[in-house]
Design a protein around this motif. Sequence first.
Motif, short mmCIF file in Angstrom:
data_model
loop_
_atom_site.label_atom_id
_atom_site.label_comp_id
_atom_site.label_asym_id
_atom_site.label_seq_id
_atom_site.Cartn_x
_atom_site.Cartn_y
_atom_site.Cartn_z
N GLY A 1 -5.06 1.42 14.10
CA GLY A 1 -5.16 1.08 12.69
C GLY A 1 -4.84 2.22 11.74
O GLY A 1 -4.95 2.08 10.53
N PRO B 1 -6.10 4.85 6.59
CA PRO B 1 -5.76 4.28 5.28
C PRO B 1 -7.03 4.08 4.47
O PRO B 1 -8.08 3.79 5.03
CB PRO B 1 -5.13 2.93 5.63
N PRO B 2 -6.94 4.24 3.15
CA PRO B 2 -8.14 4.11 2.32
C PRO B 2 -8.64 2.67 2.31
O PRO B 2 -7.91 1.75 2.68
CB PRO B 2 -7.64 4.52 0.93
N ASN C 1 -5.58 -6.50 16.87
CA ASN C 1 -5.98 -6.46 15.48
C ASN C 1 -6.59 -7.81 15.07
O ASN C 1 -5.89 -8.80 14.98
CB ASN C 1 -4.75 -6.14 14.62
N ASP D 1 -5.55 7.05 15.73
CA ASP D 1 -6.46 5.96 16.06
C ASP D 1 -5.80 4.61 15.80
O ASP D 1 -4.89 4.49 14.99
CB ASP D 1 -7.70 6.06 15.18
N ARG E 1 -10.96 1.38 4.16
CA ARG E 1 -11.63 0.91 5.37
C ARG E 1 -13.11 1.24 5.25
O ARG E 1 -13.48 2.36 4.91
CB ARG E 1 -11.06 1.62 6.60
N GLY F 1 -2.00 3.36 11.21
CA GLY F 1 -0.73 3.09 10.55
C GLY F 1 0.48 3.68 11.25
O GLY F 1 1.48 4.03 10.61
N LYS F 2 0.43 3.75 12.57
CA LYS F 2 1.56 4.28 13.34
C LYS F 2 2.74 3.32 13.30
O LYS F 2 3.89 3.73 13.14
CB LYS F 2 1.16 4.50 14.81
N THR F 3 2.43 2.03 13.46
CA THR F 3 3.52 1.05 13.60
C THR F 3 4.37 0.97 12.34
O THR F 3 5.60 0.87 12.43
CB THR F 3 2.92 -0.32 13.95
N VAL F 4 3.73 1.06 11.17
CA VAL F 4 4.54 0.96 9.96
C VAL F 4 5.41 2.21 9.77
O VAL F 4 6.50 2.13 9.20
CB VAL F 4 3.68 0.69 8.69
N PHE G 1 0.86 -1.18 0.00
CA PHE G 1 0.00 0.00 0.00
C PHE G 1 0.89 1.23 0.00
O PHE G 1 2.10 1.12 0.22
CB PHE G 1 -0.92 0.02 1.23
N VAL G 2 0.31 2.39 -0.27
CA VAL G 2 1.10 3.62 -0.15
C VAL G 2 0.72 4.33 1.14
O VAL G 2 -0.41 4.21 1.61
CB VAL G 2 0.89 4.59 -1.34
N PHE G 3 1.66 5.05 1.69
CA PHE G 3 1.40 5.80 2.92
C PHE G 3 0.33 6.86 2.68
O PHE G 3 0.24 7.44 1.60
CB PHE G 3 2.69 6.51 3.38
N THR G 4 -0.45 7.12 3.71
CA THR G 4 -1.36 8.26 3.65
C THR G 4 -0.53 9.52 3.83
O THR G 4 0.63 9.46 4.27
CB THR G 4 -2.40 8.20 4.78
N GLN H 1 0.73 9.81 7.31
CA GLN H 1 1.87 8.93 7.61
C GLN H 1 3.16 9.53 7.05
O GLN H 1 4.20 9.50 7.70
CB GLN H 1 1.63 7.54 7.02
#
Length: 691
Positions: free
Chosen positions: A294, A443-444, A547, A292, A446, A296-299, A262-265, A268
């Motif tokens: 999900g 992320p898109p 998750n 929130d 959802r 995408g903080k961890t990536v 995927f690409v970063f938002t 992100q």
Amino acid sequence: MRPEILFPLFTPVTSLKGVGPRVAPLLERVAGPLVRDVLWLQPHSLIRRTPATLSAAVDGEIMTFEVQIEDVQISRVAARPTRIRVYDGTGFLTLVFFGAYGGQLEQRHPVNARRIVSGRVEFSQYGLQMVHPDYMVAPDKAAEIPHIEPVYPATEGLPPRRVRGFVQEAQARAPDLPEWQDPAWLAREKFPTWREAIVRLHEPQGEADLSPLAVHRRRLAYDELLAHQLAMAQRKAARRREPAARIPAGDLGNRIRADLPFVFTGAQDRALAEIRSDLAAGERMSRLVQGDVGSGKTVVAMCAMADVAEAGGQSALMAPTEILARQHYETISGPLEAHGIGVVLLTGRDKGAARAEKLQPLATGAARVAVGTHALFQNDVVFQRLQMVVVDEQHRFGVAERQRLQAKGEAVHLIAMSATPIPRTLELTLYGDLDVSRIEEKPPGRTPVATRAAPMNRLEEVIGRLKDAARTGAQAFWICPLVSESELSDLAAAEMRALALRKVIGAGVGLVHGKMAAAEKDAVMADFADGKLSVLVATTVVEVGVNVPNATIMVIEQAERFGLAQLHQLRGRVGRGVRESACVLLYDPPLSETAQQRLDILRRTDDGFLIAERDLELRGGGDALGLRQSGLPDYVFVDAFAHRDLIAVAGDDARLMVGRDPDLTSERGQALRVLQELFDWKAGLALRDAG
Ligand code: ADP
Ligand code: MG
């Protein structure tokens, strides 16, 4: 260190007249151990002592009358009261005194004398009476009775009027302090001096003075905010001065990112750019990434870990529970290892030889990333070159724990990740000593979670639908709140619910609760994550970050009892896959208007920050939000809601001051040091110590 001028306030309450061994513990319970704490007590209401006629007496009210003494009936036994009968031409009143001092009373208040009496009047079988008047003075001493009397918090054995006496003495001792506020700001806000503000606090002129919005209260709140912000700004500046490894944005991180499916938002991207600029600056980073579950903080953190690895360093990612550590490991180990970066997962489950085998590559540097739980900061965990620590759900760790991990390297960079939505207005009070990156975008792809509220009497229908859904392979969370004082009865309620669901749905219903051992809890969670269970009943928020993409249904019982932010976080556990998700908020009718509005907000928006902000507005300050738990300091004068406009100003003021005069040596700087001492908020004691 403490300036001499503050000594009179920083003495034990026992130095106040009348505070002996019996009273001291009571006063300490009401105020605190110091004269300063007594000075800081705040009246919560007023008594007005406007004279009235006896014919206008109202049962139970505190009232004031000017009367003449008709008769004194002395009692010489303690069990029987002395009664003084008085009149004012419109009616009669009996003053009642217990205790064997009737003789003295008669001397002080002879028949025919005129007196002003004030106290609580009652209609009794003997007519109008007043037991132990608060005041009883001759008309020429009328000034001794305050027209408006503030009422203070009290406790058994220490009535409000005694407390007021101590407050007055503390006030008399309050020194004139040097002005620590900027004169232009003072003038603009029409703030009184500190002393004037304190005097007005204790001598309110009317109900309006009790409001947190009264100008003297705003001044005191601003003082407190400034003291706090200053401490945080100093900490931040001190950390900046510490040199740390300069880590350039690497090629490896970019390649790993390009390989992701995927690409970063945009959010992100921004967060990573901010982290990278910190890392490249040669100063120690302390950055909070807020977003929130999900989002995408961890990536994002993973890419920074790749930068550190490429520069020859190591990182550690610490999670509060084993299942979360495992999930993080699953998220990042694939992409990192594909590019030759060794990742080790270390939890409490690793013991003996298996553990030793995992520790070795961390010590030699063969592994560049460690993911784990509390197991990470044990003494035998040694890193070859630890340069960055990433802490997930940082509020679930103590400062000491985080520091133990950071101490395994030198000037270690810190990324804290949090999914707890904090109203933007309060961010500074919580994280003033950290830099903050917000990931506000999801992320898109959802699917939004269809949210609806339903009264408890629709329970059977909800269970029926759940059964149908489970048959098609859907998974659901079922949350039972902590309601009663006793955890055991809550547990019983959750067990009953699990039992009832099993009757309808079958064996695939699991239960987790706070009284279970961590390993047991993790095992049930893992069964749910692996799809072996279709419904997971939980007593409270079990794992905010967990998750389970296949879980699409979230049922929350007694939703009206949860904070909005908490409901939002719970809801965030579904809606992670492509399948439609639903959240059912079960409530016990009738709902109050506010409760209804609160549940409505959830139905209308999915923006955690907006939800937190609206929740604050609807519930006002206080601790309804459970903010204290998330680290909001225990302020004396600041009301998080009423004074929210002052927070940002105090933050700016503090940063400006620390920038200009880091050691606080200028005239204002020295006054600010007095302020910090007054509030005990010194740089080293900042609550949100990020190490
Ligand atoms: P957080 O740490 O904020 O809870 P994660 O970084 O664990 O979020 O991401 C949650 C899930 O979403 C992971 O499976 C991750 O691979 C995926 N993800 C992250 N960023 C994106 C994105 N920009 N587009 C699509 N999926 C993403
Ligand atoms: Mg997470």
